[in-house]
Design a protein around this motif. Structure first.
Motif, PDB file in Angstrom:
ATOM      1  N   ASN A 253      -3.909  13.554   1.511  1.00 18.28           N
ATOM      2  CA  ASN A 253      -4.713  12.179   1.903  1.00 18.28           C
ATOM      3  C   ASN A 253      -4.179  10.890   1.868  1.00 18.28           C
ATOM      4  O   ASN A 253      -3.471  10.385   3.025  1.00 18.28           O
ATOM      5  N   ARG A 254      -3.262  11.296   0.778  1.00 17.66           N
ATOM      6  CA  ARG A 254      -2.681   9.419   1.294  1.00 17.66           C
ATOM      7  C   ARG A 254      -1.505   9.712   1.759  1.00 17.66           C
ATOM      8  O   ARG A 254      -0.964   8.606   2.675  1.00 17.66           O
ATOM      9  N   ILE A 255      -0.249  10.809   1.827  1.00 13.59           N
ATOM     10  CA  ILE A 255       0.149  10.552   2.922  1.00 13.59           C
ATOM     11  C   ILE A 255      -0.131   9.769   4.313  1.00 13.59           C
ATOM     12  O   ILE A 255       0.533   9.535   5.154  1.00 13.59           O
TER      13      ILE A 255
ATOM     14  N   ASN B  58       1.227  -1.120   0.017  1.00 11.71           N
ATOM     15  CA  ASN B  58       0.120  -0.129  -0.211  1.00 11.71           C
ATOM     16  C   ASN B  58       1.419   1.523  -0.111  1.00 11.71           C
ATOM     17  O   ASN B  58       0.255   3.022  -0.835  1.00 11.71           O
ATOM     18  N   LYS B  59       2.232   1.244   1.010  1.00 12.77           N
ATOM     19  CA  LYS B  59       2.801   2.364   0.165  1.00 12.77           C
ATOM     20  C   LYS B  59       3.385   2.726  -0.697  1.00 12.77           C
ATOM     21  O   LYS B  59       3.238   3.971  -0.911  1.00 12.77           O
TER      22      LYS B  59
ATOM     23  N   THR C  23       0.953   4.086  -2.910  1.00 11.18           N
ATOM     24  CA  THR C  23       1.013   5.650  -2.384  1.00 11.18           C
ATOM     25  C   THR C  23       1.324   7.135  -2.653  1.00 11.18           C
ATOM     26  O   THR C  23       1.712   7.594  -3.254  1.00 11.18           O
TER      27      THR C  23
ATOM     28  N   ASN D  47      -5.751  15.428  -2.490  1.00 15.63           N
ATOM     29  CA  ASN D  47      -5.157  14.197  -2.677  1.00 15.63           C
ATOM     30  C   ASN D  47      -3.565  13.639  -2.642  1.00 15.63           C
ATOM     31  O   ASN D  47      -3.797  12.101  -1.820  1.00 15.63           O
TER      32      ASN D  47
ATOM     33  N   ARG E 195       1.591   7.280  -6.801  1.00 17.27           N
ATOM     34  CA  ARG E 195       0.157   8.586  -6.965  1.00 17.27           C
ATOM     35  C   ARG E 195       0.650   9.688  -6.255  1.00 17.27           C
ATOM     36  O   ARG E 195       0.423  10.127  -6.873  1.00 17.27           O
ATOM     37  N   VAL E 196       1.388   9.837  -5.473  1.00 23.72           N
ATOM     38  CA  VAL E 196       1.902  11.548  -5.268  1.00 23.72           C
ATOM     39  C   VAL E 196       2.565  11.562  -5.781  1.00 23.72           C
ATOM     40  O   VAL E 196       2.513  12.668  -6.213  1.00 23.72           O
TER      41      VAL E 196
ATOM     42  N   LYS F 121      -2.918   8.694   5.128  1.00 23.54           N
ATOM     43  CA  LYS F 121      -3.462   7.546   5.541  1.00 23.54           C
ATOM     44  C   LYS F 121      -2.776   6.754   5.677  1.00 23.54           C
ATOM     45  O   LYS F 121      -2.451   5.457   6.368  1.00 23.54           O
ATOM     46  N   ILE F 122      -1.326   6.555   5.546  1.00 21.05           N
ATOM     47  CA  ILE F 122      -0.076   5.626   5.801  1.00 21.05           C
ATOM     48  C   ILE F 122       1.100   6.148   6.955  1.00 21.05           C
ATOM     49  O   ILE F 122       2.231   6.322   6.365  1.00 21.05           O
TER      50      ILE F 122
END
Length: 574
Positions: free
Chosen positions: A547-549, A484-485, A488, A544, A491-492, A551-552
């Protein structure tokens, strides 16, 4: 296009639904209460439809469909599905309507009422025509014609076939079909329909023939009939086609008819018609008036898009919830039968074992339903958010480019080399944006090929104008990092690079990776125009990224100022 037939078809399909429920010779295999429930729900749906509450009407039609067995009662099942498809079609949800209709295709051979088959084929033809699949549209309209239901329906099918030919710019073939229909007494006895055919003939002549008198004669004849009928929407259509007729002949007459068309469409509360008339006015307006008309057009587009998108989502949710409910009911019945069997087998066992088994089964069932429900909710929410985001990107980033490109193609002489080159350039920009959206939503490789995939994505943003520097990527122990990381990080960086290319005007971009103890540091920087940190609003891409950062459990620090570039420091725990 002919999407405006949908309300007319919808009421006919509803009538046929009621008829199918009442026919004694088409008996149900269900019990009498089942027939009564179908009739009751259908009447409810009609009541909501009469009051223009389409979402409620769609819900009750869907309820009827859910209790109709397509094998034992195909007439009611198909008629109800046709009504649902017509409601979707009336909201311009042609893809959703097409999907709904495909559910009945395997059961058409089971019914004796070929009129229902005619509606199914006609609806499918309309859907394909409005989604520019002309061969399929023509095939289904011809299948409807081959049914030979009655004289008037044959005429309607021929007119629909002519509409496909018009869409394909085959005006001469369309004229031959439409002219043959004008002599039919069934056409002449229906002034509204007669005027529509005459108007389409005039439209074809204005594109096909150099004889302007023929085009004007038919267009004016249609207008006179519509004036006598006092139907604002039909009068607006005539004015619109007359505006097109005069567009390259007499600018004053063209502008007069454009304005009159817009006014009549407004009185008829026809938003699609108003948008068409406004588009024509914009294309023929001088600069001082252009902004005023363009603002009206934008407001109309935004309002109708929001209304229709909500309707599409509501129809899709109703169908999905109904399917889910049926599946859950089936599971409940299955589990109930299993429990009864288990109880029968456990009669001779002692009470303690019986209680333990029952409690265990209950706990398993509760856990099963909880996990299933949670997983389904998560899937629905994720799918809905993804669809909404992609839809917004398509609307915000591609709609204007496509509209301007269409306007350019319509109004410029493409035989000139410079115009052709400009058109190709516009299409290349649209393709590039479409490709970006596709990449943003594609699956990500997280196995041993992750480094190559990440390098390829980052390098894809390097151009002649943008010098992209990548350091330290190979020094990171990617095999120790959670899947998942990895996603992320991918995507980031993708979001940051997309925003860079869209807004920053940067010429040098640096992406540096560094591993410190149990953390990865990613430093992004560019020499673009930067942003004012006091006025920054976290939305779209930056929203986005943040938020993504988070979340992990990572951290993000953004540094920027106008004309001083843009820097981001990301720290992610391994």
């Amino acid at each position: 296009m002919i999407s405006k037939n949908a309300p007319f078809f919808c009421f006919l399909a509803l009538f046929l639904t009621l008829s199918a429920c009442k026919k004694k010779d088409h008996a149900f295999n269900d019990s009498k209460p089942g027939k009564e429930k179908i009739l009751s729900l259908t009447i409810k749906a009609k009541s909501f439809l009469d009051n223009h509450k389409t979402d409620s009407a769609f819900y009750y039609f869907n309820e009827v469909k859910s209790i109709c067995d397509p094998k034992t009662n195909p007439e009611a099942y198909i008629a109800t599905t046709n009504a649902m498809a017509a409601l979707q079609q009336n909201q311009n949800d042609f893809i959703g309507s097409k999907t709904t209709l495909k559910e009945v295709l395997p059961y058409l051979k089971l019914i004796r009422d070929s009129e229902q088959i005619w509606y199914t084929y006609t609806y499918l033809g309309i859907n394909y025509l409005n989604t520019y699949q002309f061969k399929k549209a023509s095939r289904y309209f011809n299948k409807a014609l081959d049914l030979n239901i009655n004289k008037f329906k044959n005429i309607e099918s021929k007119k629909n076939i002519a509409e496909v030919l018009i869409a394909e710019n085959k005006y001469q073939e369309a004229i031959q079909i439409l002219l043959s229909l004008t002599d039919e007494k069934e056409v002449q006895s229906k002034p509204k329909f007669h005027a529509e055919i005459l108007d389409r003939i005039g439209h074809c002549y204005s594109h096909y023939s150099s004889d302007n008198s023929e085009a004007y004669r038919f267009l004016n004849y249609a207008l006179q009939i519509r004036m006598r009928l006092k139907d604002n929407e039909d009068i607006a259509k005539s004015y619109y086609n007359l505006a097109l007729f005069y567009q390259n002949k007499n600018s004053d007459s063209a502008k007069k008819y454009m304005t009159m068309s817009y006014e009549k469409y407004t009185l008829a509360n026809d938003i699609d018609g108003r948008m068409s008339a406004l588009k024509l006015i914009i294309n023929n307006s001088p600069n001082p008036e252009l902004k005023k008309h363009a603002l009206k057009y934008i407001i109309l587009v935004d309002s109708i898009f929001e209304v229709r998108q909500k309707a599409k989502n509501q129809f899709a949710r109703i169908k999905y919830d109904s399917k889910l409910q049926r599946e859950e009911n089936l599971k409940l019945k299955t589990h109930k039968a299993e429990n009864e069997l288990n109880l029968e087998r456990q009669k001779n066992k002692n009470i303690i074992s019986y209680i333990i088994i029952v409690l265990s089964l209950c706990l398993i069932l509760i856990l099963y339903y909880y996990l299933t429900s949670k997983a389904n909710r998560d899937k629905i929410e994720a799918a809905y958010n993804s669809e909404t985001r992609i839809s917004k990107k398509l609307h915000d980033e591609l709609a204007n480019d496509i509209y301007h490109t269409m306007a350019f193609a319509e109004n410029k002489n493409l035989s000139l080399a410079e115009n052709k080159e400009q058109l190709l350039h516009n299409l290349e920009v649209i393709y590039s944006r479409t490709s970006d959206i596709s990449k943003e939503n594609s699956s990500i490789i997280t196995d041993e090929n992750y480094i190559s995939s990440l390098k390829e994505m980052i390098s894809g943003f390097s151009t002649i104008q943008i010098n992209l520097i990548l350091n330290g990527l190979d020094l990171i122990s990617w095999t120790k990092i959670d899947k998942n990381k990895k996603i992320t990080i991918y995507r980031v960086l993708q979001e940051l690079l997309v925003n860079m290319r869209k807004y920053s005007d940067a010429s040098v971009v640096g992406v540096n990776f560094k591993q410190i103890e149990k953390s990865i540091l990613i430093h992004y920087s560019d020499n673009g125009k930067g942003i004012d940190m006091e006025k920054i609003i976290f939305k779209n891409g930056l929203y986005n990224v943040e938020n993504r950062i988070l979340k992990i459990r990572g951290t993000i620090d953004i540094t920027s100022a106008p004309n001083e570039g843009f820097k981001v420091l990301i720290k992610i725990p391994i």
